[in-house]
Design an enzyme around this catalytic site. Structure first.
Site, PDB file in Angstrom:
ATOM      1  N   ARG A 224      47.772  36.750  15.983  1.00 24.56           N
ATOM      2  CA  ARG A 224      48.414  36.591  17.286  1.00 24.56           C
ATOM      3  C   ARG A 224      48.572  37.966  17.929  1.00 24.56           C
ATOM      4  NH1 ARG A 224      46.969  32.151  17.088  1.00 24.56           N
ATOM      5  NH2 ARG A 224      48.187  30.228  17.039  1.00 24.56           N
ATOM      6  N   HIS A 272      40.085  34.749  21.913  1.00 26.66           N
ATOM      7  CA  HIS A 272      40.837  33.791  21.085  1.00 26.66           C
ATOM      8  C   HIS A 272      39.976  32.562  20.770  1.00 26.66           C
ATOM      9  CE1 HIS A 272      45.016  32.001  19.941  1.00 26.66           C
ATOM     10  NE2 HIS A 272      44.049  31.581  19.122  1.00 26.66           N
TER      11      HIS A 272
END
Ligand code: NDP
Ligand code: OXD
Length: 309
Positions: A224, A272
């Site tokens: 993250r 991502h």
């Protein structure tokens, strides 16, 4: 009993159709359509809009359609008493492992630098490294980290891993807890972050941590964006303590076009998409949990609310 799908990308129909293909009897709704809120027992969600989980009086399971659940804890309005489940899926793990291997090999063989040279018409051979001479350090040895570590061992790397509790993974030198962190970092040439984002791991990749890696270490963050203190990473790249970084995740996604990562020669970015839940592969565990709710059995892959993952 019914399921509501809540997500802000364009994949609601994909998930709804896959659920209905697997069981045409199901009652499945998009949160965007009119639906009987009191019938909903399961919310199948991914990065839901804040507040959208409230108003379901009979909700019994918040099912994250991915591995990460940090976004659920970040929503202060999400019900606190409802169990949260996550995805555990062989493709989610193997896709991640393949991504990490590809990034590491591109780094060792200078492929990103050569691409930069190519667009500038520069012919400049560079030293490369051999797999056997490189130690990869995994931060996090969970569902994704453990498989990635094992695959890297099979490829011939020296592999070590750090986690909260001690692990025993064939061929991997394991470290656990704060006391063993320095020993792990001091001997890691390529650091791969696969930690969950929790209050304990937020901002974990900062100046203090990066300074403990050997000079010229490479950093890969596929967990993250919140794990990295961006300014600290940029500073360590510019000081040449860190030789480069490959990032898949960011504080803000999509990343603002003004962010320095975009133009930085030593930062390689992916959007991502290192590993994405495969709908068909994941649906059976969602349906099994739906059945578990119906019959009052224990849920699969339940998140520990105290640990936050
Ligand atoms: P898991 O929950 O299975 O594993 C987490 C690991 O991190 C465990 O080994 C755990 O230790 C360790 N850990 C957690 N907190 C700490 C801490 N404070 N100190 C030391 N170790 C800690 O997660 P997954 O492997 O399934 O996934 C990891 C993350 O990857 C996800 O949370 C998600 O954010 C990200 N992800 C990114 C994707 C992408 O496309 N970029 C795709 C999928 C996931 P222990 O085992 O001892 O508890
Ligand atoms: C996940 C992700 O957590 O895709 O599954 O990031």
């Amino acid at each position: 009993m019914a399921i509501v799908i809540i997500r802000q990308d364009k994949k609601i129909d994909l998930w709804k159709n896959a659920l209905l293909r697997a069981n045409p009897e199901l009652k499945v709704y998009s949160y965007l359509e009119e639906h009987p809120k009191e019938d909903i027992v399961m919310a199948l969600i991914w990065k839901h809009p804040e507040g959208s989980l409230s108003g379901y009086p009979n909700l019994k399971c918040i099912a994250s359609a991915g591995a990460g659940v940090d976004y659920i804890f970040e929503d202060a309005t999400a019900p606190k008493h409802v169990p949260i489940t996550r995805v555990v899926d062989p493709y989610l793990a193997s896709d991640m492992s393949e991504h990490v291997l590809a990034v590491i090999l591109a780094h060792l063989k200078n492929l990103n630098t050569y691409k930069l040279q190519q667009v500038n018409n520069i012919w400049k051979p560079r030293d490369y490294k051999r797999i056997k001479d490189v130690t990869v350090g995994m931060l996090g040895l969970g569902e994704l980290g453990a498989l990635t570590a094992l695959d890297l061992v099979r490829t011939g790397f020296e592999v070590q891993g750090w986690s909260r509790s001690k692990k025993n993974i064939g061929g991997v030198n394991t470290f656990a807890g704060t006391n063993e962190l320095s020993g792990f970092l001091n001997t890691t040439d390529i650091l791969v972050c696969l930690l969950p984002l929790t209050p304990e791991t937020k901002g974990f990749i900062n100046t203090e941590l990066l300074a403990q890696l050997p000079k010229d270490a490479y950093v890969i963050n596929v967990a993250r964006g919140g794990h990295v203190v961006d300014a600290d990473l940029l500073e360590q790249l510019d000081k040449e303590q860190i030789s480069g970084a490959c990032l898949d995740v960011y504080h803000q996604e999509p990343l603002a076009t003004s962010h320095p990562f975009w133009q930085h020669k030593k930062v390689h970015m992916t959007p991502h998409y290192a590993s994405v839940s495969d709908t068909n592969s994941v649906i059976p565990q969602i349906l099994e949990n739906y059945q578990n709710l119906r019959e009052g059995y224990k849920l699969l892959n339940e998140v520990d609310r105290k640990k936050g993952y």
